[in-house]
Design an enzyme around this catalytic site. Structure first.
Site, short mmCIF file in Angstrom:
data_model
loop_
_atom_site.label_atom_id
_atom_site.label_comp_id
_atom_site.label_asym_id
_atom_site.label_seq_id
_atom_site.Cartn_x
_atom_site.Cartn_y
_atom_site.Cartn_z
N HIS A 213 0.97 -1.11 -0.29
CA HIS A 213 0.41 0.17 -0.20
C HIS A 213 0.91 1.14 -0.14
O HIS A 213 2.48 0.89 0.17
CB HIS A 213 -0.20 0.04 1.39
CG HIS A 213 -1.36 0.89 1.61
ND1 HIS A 213 -1.11 1.85 1.68
CD2 HIS A 213 -3.50 0.47 1.20
CE1 HIS A 213 -3.12 2.84 1.73
NE2 HIS A 213 -3.85 2.12 1.53
N GLN B 54 -4.61 -5.34 6.70
CA GLN B 54 -5.58 -6.49 6.32
C GLN B 54 -5.14 -8.38 6.45
O GLN B 54 -5.85 -8.70 6.35
CB GLN B 54 -5.11 -6.10 4.33
CG GLN B 54 -5.67 -5.52 3.47
CD GLN B 54 -6.65 -5.38 4.08
OE1 GLN B 54 -7.82 -5.30 4.33
NE2 GLN B 54 -6.87 -3.53 3.74
N LYS C 218 -10.55 -0.78 10.31
CA LYS C 218 -10.39 -1.57 9.83
C LYS C 218 -10.63 -3.15 10.31
O LYS C 218 -11.63 -4.35 9.67
CB LYS C 218 -8.81 -2.14 8.50
CG LYS C 218 -8.48 -0.90 7.67
CD LYS C 218 -7.78 -1.39 6.89
CE LYS C 218 -7.18 -0.24 6.61
NZ LYS C 218 -7.99 -0.18 4.87
N CYS D 255 -4.45 2.50 -4.13
CA CYS D 255 -3.64 3.20 -2.93
C CYS D 255 -2.53 2.19 -3.40
O CYS D 255 -1.32 1.70 -2.29
CB CYS D 255 -3.96 3.64 -1.67
SG CYS D 255 -5.43 4.62 -1.15
N ASP E 249 2.81 -5.15 8.02
CA ASP E 249 1.78 -4.16 7.91
C ASP E 249 0.47 -4.86 8.19
O ASP E 249 0.00 -5.89 7.32
CB ASP E 249 1.90 -3.29 6.50
CG ASP E 249 0.19 -2.97 6.15
OD1 ASP E 249 -0.35 -2.71 6.83
OD2 ASP E 249 0.52 -2.09 5.23
N1 PLP Z 1 -1.91 -0.75 4.55
C1 PLP Z 1 -2.57 -2.00 4.14
C2 PLP Z 1 -2.43 -3.11 3.54
C3 PLP Z 1 -4.08 -1.25 3.74
O1 PLP Z 1 -4.19 -2.19 3.15
C4 PLP Z 1 -4.20 0.76 3.82
C5 PLP Z 1 -5.67 0.76 4.00
O2 PLP Z 1 -6.41 0.40 3.03
C6 PLP Z 1 -3.03 1.06 4.97
C7 PLP Z 1 -1.78 -0.07 4.92
C8 PLP Z 1 -3.48 2.31 5.40
O3 PLP Z 1 -4.97 2.34 6.04
P1 PLP Z 1 -5.22 3.34 6.68
O4 PLP Z 1 -5.51 4.65 5.70
O5 PLP Z 1 -6.05 3.11 7.62
O6 PLP Z 1 -3.61 4.33 7.60
#
Ligand code: PLP
Length: 404
Positions: free
Chosen positions: A122, A202, A225, A363, A199
Site C-alpha cells: 500500500h 489487512q 479495519k 493506493c 503491515d
Molecule cells: N496498509 C494496507 C495493506 C492497507 O490496506 C491500508 C488501507 O487500506 C493501509 C495500509 C493504510 O491504512 P490507514 O489508511 O488506516 O492508515
C-alpha cells in the site's frame, strides 16, 4: 460456526437500503462497519468517563486513564505481545509506519542503507520510506511477485546486502488478497540480522495474529479495519527496539521533564504518544477486539475463506472475467475486470444496484503498474456477508457485462 443472521443484527447499517435496494457492503478492505457495542462504547465513554487522562488527580481523569490503559492491555493480549509497553496507540497503520520510518531512519540508517519492501505494498508502506530516502539518501529495494500474485522468495533473498537495514512488508495484500509467507520472510531477514516491520492492516481483521510467534520487530494495524473507530491504530514494537528509537513527535505526555535547557523523554509507551491520546478511540477499539475475539478469529477466517471460494467460483463463470490475485494462500479480497469495461463504470453501475465495491488503484499504484492495469474493481468480504449477497453480486456483474 458463526450465526451470521444474529451477527448482522449487531450492525444496524447492514439493514439499510440504497437507491431502494438492500445495501450489499463489499468494501470491507477499505473500512469495516461497526457493531452496536463499539458505537455504544464511544457514546458511553463521552457520557460517563470523559476527562483528559494521565495528568489528572480527580476521579474522572483516573477512571479515563484506567480505561485507556486497560485498552492497551486488551490490544496486548489480542496480539499476544509480551508487555503493554510494546503497544503504542497511533492514528492508524499510516501513522504507525511513518513513526517507524522516521524514528528508525534517524536512529539506525545512513546514506546508502537499504530498506526492502514488496511490489504489493500500500502507498502507506512506500511513501514514508521515500520521504526518508529524500531526507537521508536511503534506497528502496522491491520484492517482485509471480503471475499468481505471490512474492518471489528467491528474488527476496537475493535483495539482501550488507546495507540492508530493514524489511517492511505487508502480511496480506489489500488488492490481491495474497497472504504472504510472513514467518518465512521474517526468518530470512533474521538470519541476516535484519529487523522486520509487518503491515498487518489487512491481516488483523481476518486471522489470528501472534506477534511473539511471528517474531517481527514491528507490527502495525488500523482500528477502523477491524470493526473499531476511525482515527485510532496500533504500533507494536519489541521493547528493546522501541527503546532504541527516538520520539516521533514532541509535546505533552511524552516527556519526563522539560526546561528550556534540556528535555528528557518519558518511558515507553508514552515516549511515542505526544499530546492528548484518543482515549475514547482506544477503549472503543478494545471493544471491537473483544467482539471479534468472541466470534473467534479462526471461525472468522474459515467462514470468510468459504465466502471467497464461493465468490471466486461465481465470478469466475462470467464471460471475460479476469481475477487479479490467484495465490494459493489468499484472504477474502477479489479484484477483477470484465472484458473492456472500465473499473469505474462497473463500480458506478454496481452501486446503483445497491452493491458497494471499490474501484481504482487501491493506493497501490506500483502494483497496478506491475500488473499492467490502471485499476481494478475490488470486492472485499467480512464475516457479516453472505452467499446470498454474492449471488446478487454475481448476477449484477453479469447484468453490467451484458449492458456493455
Ligand atoms: N496498509 C494496507 C495493506 C492497507 O490496506 C491500508 C488501507 O487500506 C493501509 C495500509 C493504510 O491504512 P490507514 O489508511 O488506516 O492508515
Amino acid at each position: 460456526m458463526l450465526d451470521i443472521q444474529s451477527i448482522r443484527e449487531d450492525f444496524p447499517i447492514l439493514s439499510h437500503t440504497v437507491y431502494g435496494k438492500p445495501l450489499i457492503y463489499f468494501d470491507n478492505a477499505a473500512t469495516t462497519q461497526k457493531p452496536r457495542c463499539v458505537v455504544e462504547k464511544i457514546e458511553s465513554g463521552y457520557y460517563n468517563v470523559n476527562a483528559n487522562i494521565h495528568r489528572g488527580v480527580h476521579f474522572l481523569s483516573l477512571e479515563a486513564t484506567e480505561a485507556h490503559e486497560e485498552a492497551r492491555r486488551t490490544v496486548q493480549q489480542f496480539l499476544n505481545a509480551r508487555s503493554a509497553n510494546e503497544i503504542i496507540f497511533t492514528r492508524g497503520t499510516t501513522e504507525s509506519i511513518n513513526l517507524v520510518a522516521s524514528s528508525f531512519t534517524d536512529a539506525c540508517m545512513s546514506a546508502g542503507d537499504e530498506v526492502i519492501v514488496s511490489v504489493m505494498e500500500h502507498h502507506s508502506n512506500i511513501v514514508p520510506w521515500q520521504i526518508q530516502a529524500a531526507r537521508k539518501g536511503i534506497t528502496l529495494k522491491v520484492i517482485p511477485m509471480n503471475a499468481r500474485g505471490e512474492l518471489e522468495l528467491d528474488a527476496y533473498r537475493a535483495l539482501f546486502s550488507e546495507r540492508t537495514k530493514l524489511v517492511a512488508v505487508t502480511q496480506v495484500s489489500n488488492v490481491l488478497g495474497t497472504i504472504n509467507p510472513i514467518t518465512e520472510i521474517v526468518e530470512e531477514a533474521h538470519r541476516r540480522g535484519v529487523p522486520v516491520l509487518v503491515d498487518g492492516a489487512q491481516a488483523v481483521p481476518h486471522m489470528r495474529v501472534d506477534v511473539q510467534e511471528l517474531d517481527a520487530e514491528f507490527y502495525v494495524f488500523s482500528g477502523h479495519k477491524v470493526y473499531g473507530p476511525t482515527g485510532i491504530g496500533v504500533l507494536y514494537g519489541k521493547e528493546e527496539w522501541l527503546d532504541r528509537l527516538p520520539p516521533y513527535q514532541g509535546g505533552g505526555e511524552m516527556i519526563a521533564s522539560v526546561s528550556f535547557e534540556k528535555t528528557t523523554f518519558g518511558e515507553l509507551p508514552f515516549k511515542f504518544e505526544a499530546g492528548t491520546p484518543d482515549y475514547i478511540g482506544s477503549t472503543a477499539l478494545a471493544e471491537a477486539l473483544r467482539y471479534v475475539s468472541r466470534l473467534g478469529m479462526d471461525e472468522i477466517a474459515a467462514y470468510e475463506g468459504e465466502l471467497l471460494r464461493y465468490a471466486t467460483e461465481r465470478l469466475g463463470a462470467i464471460e471475460g472475467m479476469r481475477i487479479f490475485g490467484q495465490a494459493a494462500e489468499k484472504g477474502a479480497v477479489l479484484s477483477f475486470l470484465v472484458g473492456h469495461i472500465h473499473h469505474y463504470d462497473m463500480g458506478m453501475l454496481l452501486d446503483r444496484l445497491g452493491i458497494a465495491v471499490r474501484t481504482g488503484h487501491h493506493c497501490a499504484q506500483p502494483l497496478m503498474q506491475a500488473m499492467g492495469v490502471e485499476g481494478t474493481v475490488r470486492a472485499s468480504f467480512s464475516f457479516y456477508n453472505t452467499k446470498e449477497e454474492i449471488d446478487t453480486f454475481a448476477e449484477a456483474v453479469e447484468r453490467v457485462r451484458k449492458m456493455f
